[in-house]
Design a protein around this motif. Structure first.
Motif, mmCIF file in Angstrom:
data_model
loop_
_atom_site.group_PDB
_atom_site.id
_atom_site.type_symbol
_atom_site.label_atom_id
_atom_site.label_comp_id
_atom_site.label_asym_id
_atom_site.label_seq_id
_atom_site.Cartn_x
_atom_site.Cartn_y
_atom_site.Cartn_z
ATOM 1 N N VAL A 25 -3.339 -12.067 -3.315
ATOM 2 C CA VAL A 25 -4.172 -11.122 -4.052
ATOM 3 C C VAL A 25 -4.316 -9.824 -3.260
ATOM 4 O O VAL A 25 -4.231 -8.722 -3.819
ATOM 5 C CB VAL A 25 -5.559 -11.744 -4.353
ATOM 6 N N LYS A 26 -4.517 -9.944 -1.960
ATOM 7 C CA LYS A 26 -4.619 -8.746 -1.111
ATOM 8 C C LYS A 26 -3.324 -7.938 -1.158
ATOM 9 O O LYS A 26 -3.349 -6.704 -1.252
ATOM 10 C CB LYS A 26 -4.931 -9.136 0.329
ATOM 11 N N ALA A 27 -2.175 -8.636 -1.092
ATOM 12 C CA ALA A 27 -0.879 -7.950 -1.117
ATOM 13 C C ALA A 27 -0.669 -7.237 -2.447
ATOM 14 O O ALA A 27 -0.179 -6.096 -2.472
ATOM 15 C CB ALA A 27 0.247 -8.947 -0.859
ATOM 16 N N ARG A 28 -1.023 -7.895 -3.571
ATOM 17 C CA ARG A 28 -0.879 -7.258 -4.886
ATOM 18 C C ARG A 28 -1.747 -6.005 -4.978
ATOM 19 O O ARG A 28 -1.330 -4.987 -5.539
ATOM 20 C CB ARG A 28 -1.250 -8.242 -5.988
ATOM 21 N N ARG A 29 -2.966 -6.075 -4.443
ATOM 22 C CA ARG A 29 -3.856 -4.913 -4.491
ATOM 23 C C ARG A 29 -3.280 -3.755 -3.667
ATOM 24 O O ARG A 29 -3.279 -2.601 -4.113
ATOM 25 C CB ARG A 29 -5.250 -5.288 -3.982
#
Length: 140
Positions: free
Chosen positions: A116-120
């Protein structure tokens, strides 16, 4: 906001209530000036014996209607008769106490996953690129 629990109708003991009638405000002609129809209801909250969670919630819900000494003061003046204002004041006190008895669900804090952090971060980079490409066009 999800709320759990079922609201119950709280019984107000008569000996804990103190009613006074005041001159009401607003339209009504001479009736407003002559007759004290507004009902001010005082309830000693400490004597009610509420659960600690309900007492804390009642303090939050009541706000400025609760005094430092633990009195809940509700003034009803929307009706033209004493009896209607008395019923309204009592109903509002009971509704406040019932709402205070509803427990809020316990929130469990969670952390976002690496994906999720990487997608953001990727989305932020894409927006940054789009914004960077805006502006004056040079034909060099």
């Amino acid at each position: 906001m999800a709320v759990t629990g079922v609201a119950m109708a709280f019984d107000l003991p008569e000996d804990l209530l103190e009613e006074t009638f005041l001159a009401s405000t607003g339209p009504g002609g001479q009736n407003v000036n002559k007759v004290a129809t507004a009902c001010q209801l005082r309830v000693d909250v400490y004597a009610l014996g509420l659960q600690p969670y309900a007492f804390r919630q009642l303090k939050i819900l009541a706000g400025s209607k609760m005094t430092i000494s633990g009195e809940l003061i509700v003034t009803a003046r929307s009706h033209r008769t004493r009896e209607a204002n008395r019923r309204d004041a009592r109903a509002r006190v009971i509704e406040l106490i019932d709402r205070a008895h509803v427990r809020q669900p316990h929130r469990v804090a969670t952390n976002p996953s690496k994906a999720v952090k990487a997608r953001r971060v990727d989305a932020k980079k894409d927006r940054s690129t789009i914004k960077k490409n805006r502006g004056k066009v040079s034909f060099d």
